[in-house]
Design an enzyme around this catalytic site. Structure first.
Site, PDB file in Angstrom:
ATOM      1  N   ASP A 184    -126.708 -27.784-100.169  1.00 55.05           N
ATOM      2  CA  ASP A 184    -126.405 -27.035 -98.623  1.00 55.05           C
ATOM      3  C   ASP A 184    -125.442 -27.995 -97.834  1.00 55.05           C
ATOM      4  O   ASP A 184    -125.641 -29.285 -98.361  1.00 55.05           O
ATOM      5  CB  ASP A 184    -127.794 -26.740 -98.110  1.00 55.05           C
TER       6      ASP A 184
HETATM    7  C1  NOJ Z   1    -126.291 -23.813 -94.070  1.00 56.93           C
HETATM    8  C2  NOJ Z   1    -126.966 -22.688 -94.549  1.00 56.93           C
HETATM    9  O1  NOJ Z   1    -128.216 -23.153 -94.712  1.00 56.93           O
HETATM   10  C3  NOJ Z   1    -126.544 -22.050 -95.908  1.00 56.93           C
HETATM   11  O2  NOJ Z   1    -127.200 -20.951 -96.346  1.00 56.93           O
HETATM   12  C4  NOJ Z   1    -125.084 -21.721 -95.897  1.00 56.93           C
HETATM   13  O3  NOJ Z   1    -124.501 -21.265 -96.959  1.00 56.93           O
HETATM   14  C5  NOJ Z   1    -124.284 -23.104 -95.605  1.00 56.93           C
HETATM   15  N1  NOJ Z   1    -124.691 -23.557 -94.217  1.00 56.93           N
HETATM   16  C6  NOJ Z   1    -122.745 -23.007 -95.289  1.00 56.93           C
HETATM   17  O4  NOJ Z   1    -122.476 -22.121 -94.439  1.00 56.93           O
END
Ligand code: NOJ
Length: 831
Positions: A247
């Protein structure tokens, strides 16, 4: 990676590709170029020598985030209420095709973490259902749908990512908590297998090309460098063949992450815009100085390329034609660096005919909770229709007026965070109802200011029918809406909704309440009010909201959705709740999942708490009758543990000399961009790591690529293939006993019988369309996994000797048919 399941061809092609790569090229595949370094929310380095462009990762699970001329689909937790495999597949396939046509390589979805342990969890709506079986079916259909469109799916967030509070240190510091480590979700082995890991197994079995590891710790080890989670559970036991992506800012180390199983660092820099990376140059160094073995960098690159071949990116790749950071047509491709000026937004309309699909999907996901005196469907001509509620109208700032939908203004078509997308338009309920009524020359008026008490009173006293729209919103932790840091502070209605319902229903004895919400809300104060003649849950429906709800209200679609969660009387009734305050000083807040497998309806059953509307519940404009259950033994192959050893991890190429990787100054270096290159042949100086060369010990065997014993529950993507053998088929007959055609979701539950087992668990469902007076026979296959428990001693699935019963019916608490499961031979010998 061994190419098992149907990955052999992708595996072979990926290996052939990786054999040609230099170390820098392999590192480029694994490393993002930095936050806002390119046009997608995440991009890797390119391999121009072989014509391989930078890979584009783009949110979201409901559409192309930041895209224009793209669609907004119903949320995951809404489509789950359709319990309709084909519809779930179609939604994903439509979304996948939109991502493909925008040039996206990896769609950052679907979501099964959060699964929805606690009803107030901010991102539950992105996932499907707190039931692992329903979630598992939905995620598998979604993975197939996205990937059949030629785009890699990224199933997320692995694992135990059940709340927003404390998921990131910086974020939590921002709202006033002085912590230095992220939340730890502490999950026991059985709960891990029977609940949280279950839908991930389905995603892996369906071929998900990637998995996103979570921000949180699991059992006090960071999820993106947790070897037990990534190497043991995901790759060893579940046989995952694709790649693990972090993430955004969830990577906390280089070597430790690489050895623990993290293939791809996103967005690539240590923290946004630092210009330095744990992978990039430092991964090149780690391979050159042999802390990360050759076999491992080869495995990392092979897994990424295998995912790419597996979904046919070589056939489906299009140039990236949009930009996440601006809607301008021309601008800087390297947004943060303010470099690379040119055409960045081509405004390609990728929507096809998806608007019609979205309308159908949201209507078919709508759940009818209450309907007395045949209030619904509404008559073609009602005398005087009053429409009430901010949730019926538009956001005064436009449908995309709040960045990432971070507000609750107007109707709730989409919730907030990275799981959202930009609306091409949003048909409000008020508009759709006005169209409906004006078509037949009726009267319709709306008050969408929930604090305009006089006007509400006046309209409610005139209306012969009151349609009241209310909502409850939530989202991701980086946005605070009205004091809700992603997670909801409570389960009550927003926008003064409860007062609105009370005021209108006091004056109009034909009040219909429509709820848009990201999860359970509290209805106790009004659900049994006699003046409230119908209640409808319409979830988070996407761009066609108004049209979909009008299709239900006016009877063009007979509601067939069923609740994918429980609607309890009070928040306390759910048992599981969130941690809102750190409980471990500055260190990682400890979230002990003491509720085990007993979340949602399993908890209500265990504590003998009666909900208002139970899991699986939903009415129709017709009625159904269940009869004639029988169970047929399918004489399956007996279950046997997987045995033997893996092959040795192959080394596909040699990395060469340190001097080969020093930046040669031959081209422009983009500001703050993450590259694989070294600045000098002095590795310590190149690393920028103040601890370089310090005596850091690695866990024993962390670098060992020799053959390893396989796991009993492993053997193929999804785990031991024998887990999926059908042992029994259960048949039942469902008759439409009403006067209109309709859909019924027939549900099968199993009581596994042990003292530690839930009263019943969902293990089958089928949405059936049945004409009036007609009957359909439905067959549910029960696999070995469906009847087994995770044995923490054997570290394998096993069917216990406890007597088991199958139930079939219309909801988790309306199960008219039962049949015992014949005793298993293997189980009997254990007695
Ligand atoms: C953080 C989020 O938790 C995740 O789901 C997402 O894909 C990423 N940011 C990218 O935006």
């Amino acid at each position: 990676m061994d190419g098992s399941g149907d990955w052999a061809d992708a595996h072979r092609r990926a290996q052939d590709f990786v054999r040609q790569l230099t170390l820098a090229e392999k590192v480029n595949l694994t490393t993002g170029v930095g936050w806002q370094g390119e046009r997608c929310v995440g991009q890797t380095g390119a391999i121009p020598r072989l014509g391989m462009r930078s890979l584009c990762m783009q949110d979201s699970p409901v559409g192309v985030r930041f895209g224009d001329f793209a669609s907004v689909f119903p949320a995951g937790g809404t489509i789950a209420a359709s319990w309709d495999r084909e519809l779930i597949y179609r939604r994903a396939n439509d979304m996948g095709s939109e991502h493909r046509d925008k040039g996206v390589d990896v769609q950052l979805g679907p979501v099964v973490g959060p699964i929805g342990r606690s009803p107030a969890g901010g991102r539950n709506w992105e996932g499907f259902s707190p039931d692992p079986y329903l979630s598992g079916v939905a995620v598998a259909e979604s993975v197939k749908g996205i990937q059949d469109a030629g785009v890699m799916a990224c199933t997320k967030h692995f694992i135990g990512n059940e709340q927003e509070h404390f998921r990131q240190v910086g974020e939590a510091n921002g709202y006033g908590y002085n912590i230095t480590n992220t939340l730890s979700s502490n999950i026991d082995d059985r709960t891990m297998h029977e609940l949280y890991l279950w839908p991930f197994a389905d995603a892996v079995r369906a071929g998900t090309a990637s998995i996103m590891c979570a921000y949180t710790n699991t059992n006090n080890s960071q999820s993106c460098q947790n070897s037990y989670l990534l190497n043991h559970l995901l790759k060893g036991e579940l046989g995952f063949q694709g790649f693990v992506m972090s993430d955004w800012q969830a990577q906390h180390s280089g070597v430790a992450g690489a050895l623990a199983g993290l293939e791809m660092a996103m967005p690539g820099d240590t923290l946004f815009n630092t210009g330095v990376a744990y992978y990039g140059t430092n991964l090149t160094i780690a391979v050159l100085n042999e802390t990360v073995p050759e076999w491992r960098i080869d495995d990392m690159a092979t897994r990424i390329m295998a995912g790419w071949f597996y979904v046919g990116r070589d056939q489906h790749e299009r140039p990236i034609n949009f930009d996440s950071w601006t809607t301008d047509t021309y601008g800087n491709a390297n947004f943060y660096a303010k470099e690379g000026y040119g055409l960045i937004n081509e405004h390609v309309d990728v929507r096809g005919n998806h608007g019609a699909d979205i309308r159908e999907m949201a209507a078919k996901s709508t759940v009818l909770l209450k309907n007395v005196r045949n209030t619904l469907p509404l008559p073609a001509k009602e005398k005087f229709t009053g429409v009430f509620g901010e949730d019926a109208g538009p956001n005064g700032w436009g449908p995309n007026g709040c960045p990432d939908r971070g507000c609750d203004n107007g109707t709730l078509g989409m919730a907030w965070g990275s799981g959202s997308a930009n609306f091409p338009y949003l048909v409000t309920p008020l508009t759709a109802i006005e169209n409906e009524v004006s078509k037949v020359g009726g009267i319709v008026q709306g008050v969408i200011d929930n604090w305009a008490t006089d006007q509400i009173t006046s309209l409610a006293s005139q209306a012969s029918l009151a349609l009241v729209f209310v909502n409850s919103d939530s989202g991701e932790g980086y946005i605070n809406v009205d004091g809700n840091e992603g997670d909801r502070q409570n389960l009550t209605l927003w926008q003064n909704g409860e007062t609105l319902v009370k005021n209108v229903s006091a004056l109009c004895n034909n009040t219909v309440v429509v709820i848009h919400s990201t999860g359970p809300v509290l209805l106790d104060s009004f659900y049994d009010n006699d003046n409230i003649t119908a209640i409808v849950w319409a979830g988070v429906p996407g761009q066609e909201s108004g049209n979909s709800i009008a299709d239900i209200l006016y009877g063009r679609v007979n509601p067939g959705g069923k609740l994918p969660f429980t609607l309890g009387r009070t928040r306390r009734d759910y048992g599981s709740d969130l941690l809102y305050k750190p409980n471990n000083g500055k260190d990682a807040p400890q979230d002990n999942f003491e509720d085990g497998v007993y979340i949602d309806y399993r908890g209500f059953d265990k504590r003998n708490v009666t909900p208002i509307y139970e899991f699986g519940y939903g009415l129709s404009y017709t009625t159904f009758e269940y009869s004639n259950i029988r169970i047929v033994n399918r004489n399956a192959k007996p279950y046997a543990p997987n045995t033997g050893n893996t092959a040795a991890a192959p080394v596909l190429g040699q990395s060469g000399q340190v001097g080969d990787y020093v930046w040669d100054n031959s081209s422009n270096r983009v500001y703050n961009y993450i590259y694989p290159w070294l600045n000098t042949t002095d590795l310590a100086a190149s690393s920028g790591d103040p601890y370089y060369g310090a005596n850091v010990s690695l866990p024993a065997n962390a670098q060992d690529g020799s053959p390893q014993p396989v796991q009993a529950a492993g053997g193929a993507p999804g785990g031991n293939p024998l887990l999926y053998e059908t042992l029994y088929t259960v048949y039942a007959t469902i008759k439409n006993t009403g006067s209109v055609g309709g859909d019924e979701v027939a549900q099968l539950y199993v009581c596994l019988g042990g003292p530690d087992d839930p009263l019943r668990v969902l293990r089958g469902f089928d949405r059936l369309s049945i004409e009036p007076g007609q009957s359909t026979t439905v067959g549910f296959d029960l696999t070995y996994r469906d009847l087994a428990n995770w044995d923490v001693v054997k570290q394998d699935w096993t069917i216990s000797s406890y007597a088991k019963t199958v139930y079939v019916g219309a909801s988790s608490r309306n199960l008219p048919l039962t049949v015992p499961v014949p005793q298993q031979k293997a189980a009997r010998s254990e007695l």
